[in-house]
Design an enzyme around this catalytic site. Structure first.
Site, short mmCIF file in Angstrom:
data_model
loop_
_atom_site.label_atom_id
_atom_site.label_comp_id
_atom_site.label_asym_id
_atom_site.label_seq_id
_atom_site.Cartn_x
_atom_site.Cartn_y
_atom_site.Cartn_z
N ASP A 119 0.85 -1.19 0.00
CA ASP A 119 0.00 0.00 0.00
C ASP A 119 0.89 1.25 0.00
OD1 ASP A 119 -2.29 1.54 0.15
OD2 ASP A 119 -2.45 1.40 2.33
N GLU A 160 2.74 4.89 -4.08
CA GLU A 160 2.79 5.82 -5.24
C GLU A 160 4.15 6.52 -5.32
OE1 GLU A 160 0.34 5.73 -2.88
OE2 GLU A 160 -0.87 4.42 -4.16
N ASP A 189 -8.94 3.52 -2.16
CA ASP A 189 -9.95 4.03 -1.22
C ASP A 189 -11.21 4.56 -1.90
OD1 ASP A 189 -8.03 3.37 0.59
OD2 ASP A 189 -7.36 5.42 0.92
C1 GLC Z 1 -4.77 3.38 2.78
C2 GLC Z 1 -5.25 2.14 2.03
C3 GLC Z 1 -6.31 1.45 2.85
C4 GLC Z 1 -5.74 1.10 4.22
C5 GLC Z 1 -5.25 2.35 4.92
C6 GLC Z 1 -4.55 2.04 6.23
O1 GLC Z 1 -5.77 4.33 2.85
O2 GLC Z 1 -5.70 2.45 0.75
O3 GLC Z 1 -6.77 0.31 2.19
O4 GLC Z 1 -6.70 0.46 5.00
O5 GLC Z 1 -4.33 3.03 4.07
O6 GLC Z 1 -3.47 1.21 6.05
#
Ligand code: GLC
Length: 787
Positions: free
Chosen positions: A398, A401, A476
């Protein structure tokens, strides 16, 4: 780079001094160089540079560079140069560098706009004409419309908390950048890919309706042009160029449950227990950022005592544990991962003074691994093995980017330095590959530690070719109806952009979902390649049982259907690996000559034979469904329809419209609580009469890498005119199927059944109109006649 098209570029200008190569032609102009080369009969590459020679830097996206030699004819006349294969040609005007690309019958696929193709100080630009009847698809991950005609899209990976389907200028980017598009016109498809991981801005006919304008912040014009003519030809070739997805472990096709966060070991165990108690199938549980010690990557915090013991216990109940892995490493001098990273010189550098760049993410001040560097990737893989040693089965990459809370630009500064595999580059030049290289580190690292276990890597960010390393989930979204409908076009466009394995947060991530929204989302997502429920911190519970008995029962039914369809789904995954064909397909994948099918972005095909028509409006209990040519059956009622028309499908809350193509062979198995729980060796082959059916049956061991070395079983199963034929099995894997239970749907009578010429007992149920019989499996050809 200015994010508009008002500043003109210095065009390519008159071309001279042709240099004819074996499969290429290079021309000079006062403003630079232009080269056209042939890679395959239906694939040309056009490069234009403002420099004196072309960059030698390899591509991050392209995985195939050794194309076999094919016959190509190069010709230079007074006013033009031409390069031609048996599939088509590119003609370039020597007067102004205008390009025209056409197929073998002379149909023009791309026409460049010469005065809009060239360079300026801080950008390079290419433009092509758009025709009135041209539709555009692909572009990887996008919000908004299904057809991308009329869209402005910025390719610059960014953490967009709460993306919106509206086309708002500030939301022109998402997490993934795949500058690849498919054009469909008059039933003919062609494709274009601009390989450049710096910022790109594409206007697909918004500012000037007849122009497809593209701009990048740096580098060269480097276009791959695909001649089609089928959409599948374009995607097959594109995925040959940029690679195809490896097979995930079979359990990754199962239902997955996530939340930000299950914060304690007790809560995770409770969720696991609920699934099994309520008999709702589930394969994967996720640990979001709260599992770590103050968000330090590759640690477990106090609320997860004895993680290995917990994970092993979950595994005994059939759950695989996947953890989130974010790139930012906490800048804590006492933190082992950081210390070893510093020693390995693993971090992205600040422009000034050569120090590691310090940004801010969940752990606070953090450093960013330089995933563009092979040494860093190797180090990262070694650190990641900490999780594998604790039993973690997959990695959820995650914030790659990468996200950076320290700056309003939300990412690394443009002039940060990467010591990349291909030499030193600044961040702006290579921004869009960061996430993909993190996924690569994760996959390669997993394989380095356990070489015979299939890695499972999820990534939020990516660039063209990311499918070689990870699957994509779309980040998200929100628990709103618009995002449910938007998800369909997102996955379809990702799917035709090489990323066959994709999906999104079921139920919506931001905000609270509602029972009806969760149900409708579950129904849709049960047929998408990736099937994971996820929700944000501080939202209400979103597990399938969170909204009472009725919602639970409906969710269970669709999750169960997903598990019953596993053999069908797995065969589609195998096909995606082999050819790049998507699992979840837009109707135009099979019906590109039908304009109504090309436009249908609110429904989709699962493989060739199932048509899924999700309900995406609150309160709706019916919807129009477009059925393409051929005959179709309502999956639930068995009613038959003639295609080439829209029908009204009834959809009370417990029903999402599903149609099956006449002739389809749909293999289904028994419901299991997790993949492999209880493989009975019985496969139910549902035959829907009327048309011709083809099933590429596929099996392997589901877990190891042996599928790459012949450990697979393939066999063609066909159904035509009452004759079901199993071709001879091929491959080194021994089938686990003991019995084929053939289930002819919509049967008219209790007919006679001959298997390899011998009569077998068949049961006819008048009420359900099912004719059923069994065939013991054998690897030899089997012929069943239904008389
Ligand atoms: C980001 C991710 C989400 C995750 C959050 C906390 O917003 O896209 O899926 O739950 O971070 O890690």
């Amino acid at each position: 780079m200015r994010e508009d098209f008002s500043v003109p570029c210095k065009p390519v200008a008159r071309l001279y001094a042709p240099q004819i190569g074996d499969q290429s032609i290079t021309l000079r102009s006062k403003n630079g160089l232009l080269q056209i080369s042939v890679l395959a009969p239906d694939l040309f590459r056009v490069r234009i540079t403002a420099g004196k020679k072309f960059s030698q830097r390899p591509s991050w996206a392209v995985s195939k560079t050794d194309w076999p030699h094919i016959p190509a004819r190069v010709k230079v006349a007074r006013n033009m140069a031409k390069i031609e294969t048996k599939q088509g040609r590119v003609v370039v005007s020597l007067a102004d560098g205008a390009l025209s690309v056409s197929d073998k019958s002379g149909n023009v696929l791309f026409t460049s706009i010469p005065h809009k193709t060239g360079f300026e100080k801080d950008f390079c630009q290419a433009a092509f004409s758009l025709e009135d009847d041209e539709s555009l698809f692909g572009l990887g991950e996008t919000t908004a419309t299904f057809n991308k005609r009329g869209l402005i899209r910025k390719f610059w990976n960014i953490d967009v908390l709460g993306h919106s389907p509206a086309i708002h200028p500030s939301l022109r980017s998402l997490y993934v950048s795949i500058p690849f598009a498919i054009s469909i016109r008059n039933g003919r498809a062609a494709g274009l890919f601009w390989d450049n991981p710096a910022m790109q801005l594409w206007d697909l006919g918004q500012l000037t309706q007849t122009d497809w304008q593209m701009r990048t912040a740096s580098g060269e014009i480097d276009l791959y042009l695909f001649l089609g003519p089928q959409v599948s030809d374009v995607v097959e070739r594109y995925t040959e160029l940029t690679g195809r997805m490896p097979l995930p472990p079979r359990w990754a096709l199962g239902y997955q449950q996530c939340r930000y966060s299950y914060e304690t070991r007790a809560r995770v165990e409770e969720v696991a227990h609920e699934f099994r108690k309520r008999e709702i199938p589930c394969d994967v549980l996720y640990l979001d950022i709260h599992h770590m010690r103050e968000y330090r990557v590759f640690t477990f915090g106090k609320t997860f005592p004895k993680p290995a013991e917990m994970i092993a216990k979950l595994a005994r109940d059939g759950f695989k544990t996947v953890t989130i892995v974010d790139p930012g490493v906490k800048d804590d001098a006492a933190f082992g991962v950081l210390k070893r990273g510093i020693k390995a010189k693993a971090f992205v550098k600040s422009p000034k003074g050569g120090k590691d760049y310090l940004g801010k993410v969940w752990p606070g001040v953090s450093r960013f691994p330089d995933f563009l560097n092979a040494r860093t990737r190797k180090w990262w893989g070694e650190e990641q093995s900490f999780l594998q040693k604790n039993g973690v089965a997959g990695f959820w990459n995650d914030m790659n980017e990468p996200a950076n809370f320290a700056l309003p630009t939300k990412t690394l500064p443009d002039d940060c330095i990467h010591e990349s595999d291909f030499g030193r580059v600044n961040h702006a030049q290579s921004h869009n590959v960061y996430g993909m290289q993190m996924a690569r580190a994760s996959r390669d690292g997993a394989l380095a530690h356990t070489p015979d276990v299939r890695p499972f890597v999820i990534t939020r960010a990516g660039y063209a070719g990311v499918q070689r390393h990870a699957m994509i989930w779309t980040g998200d979204n929100s628990s709103v109806w618009d995002h449910l409908s938007d998800a369909i076009q997102m996955f379809l466009n990702l799917s035709v952009s090489g990323v066959a394995f994709c999906g999104g947060d079921v139920g919506g991530f931001m905000d609270n979902t509602t029972p009806e929204l969760l149900i409708r989302w579950m129904q849709m997502a049960a047929f998408t390649p990736f099937f994971r429920n996820h929700s944000n911190i501080h939202t209400i519970n979103q597990e399938p049982w969170a909204f009472g008995a009725k919602a639970e029962a409906i969710c269970r039914r669709y999750i169960e259907l997903r598990y019953q369809l596993l053999p069908y789904l797995y065969a589609l995954f195998a096909e995606a690996r082999r050819t790049g064909a998507p699992i979840m397909r837009p109707l135009f994948w099979h019906y590109q000559n039908d304009p109504a099918a090309v436009a249908a972005g609110d429904q989709f095909l699962l493989g060739a034979d199932m048509l899924i028509a999700p309900i995406v409006k609150q309160g709706a209990t019916a919807r129009a469904v477009y059925l393409p040519e051929g005959d179709w059956f309502d999956y639930w009622s068995g009613s038959q329809f003639t295609g080439g028309q829209a029908v009204l499908a009834h959809a009370p809350l417990e029903t999402m419209p599903i149609f099956v193509r006449a002739g389809a062979i749909i293999p289904m198995c028994a419901i299991q609580q997790y993949v492999g729980e209880n493989e009975t060796g019985v496969v139910n082959l549902h035959l829907w009469p009327g048309g011709h059916g083809n099933l590429n049956w596929y099996e392997d061991d589901g877990n190891t890498m042996s599928y790459e070395n012949g450990g697979i079983l393939e066999r063609a199963i066909t159904f035509k005119d009452g004759e079901l034929v199993f071709g001879k099995s091929a491959g080194g894997f021994t089938s686990q199927v003991k019995t084929w239970r053939v289930i002819l749907r919509n049967a008219e009578r209790a007919g006679k059944v001959l298997v390899n010429g011998k009569k077998v007992a068949a049961k006819f149920d008048k009420q359900t109109r099912v004719l059923a019989f069994e065939i013991p499996n054998s690897p030899e050809r089997i012929n069943a006649k239904l008389l």
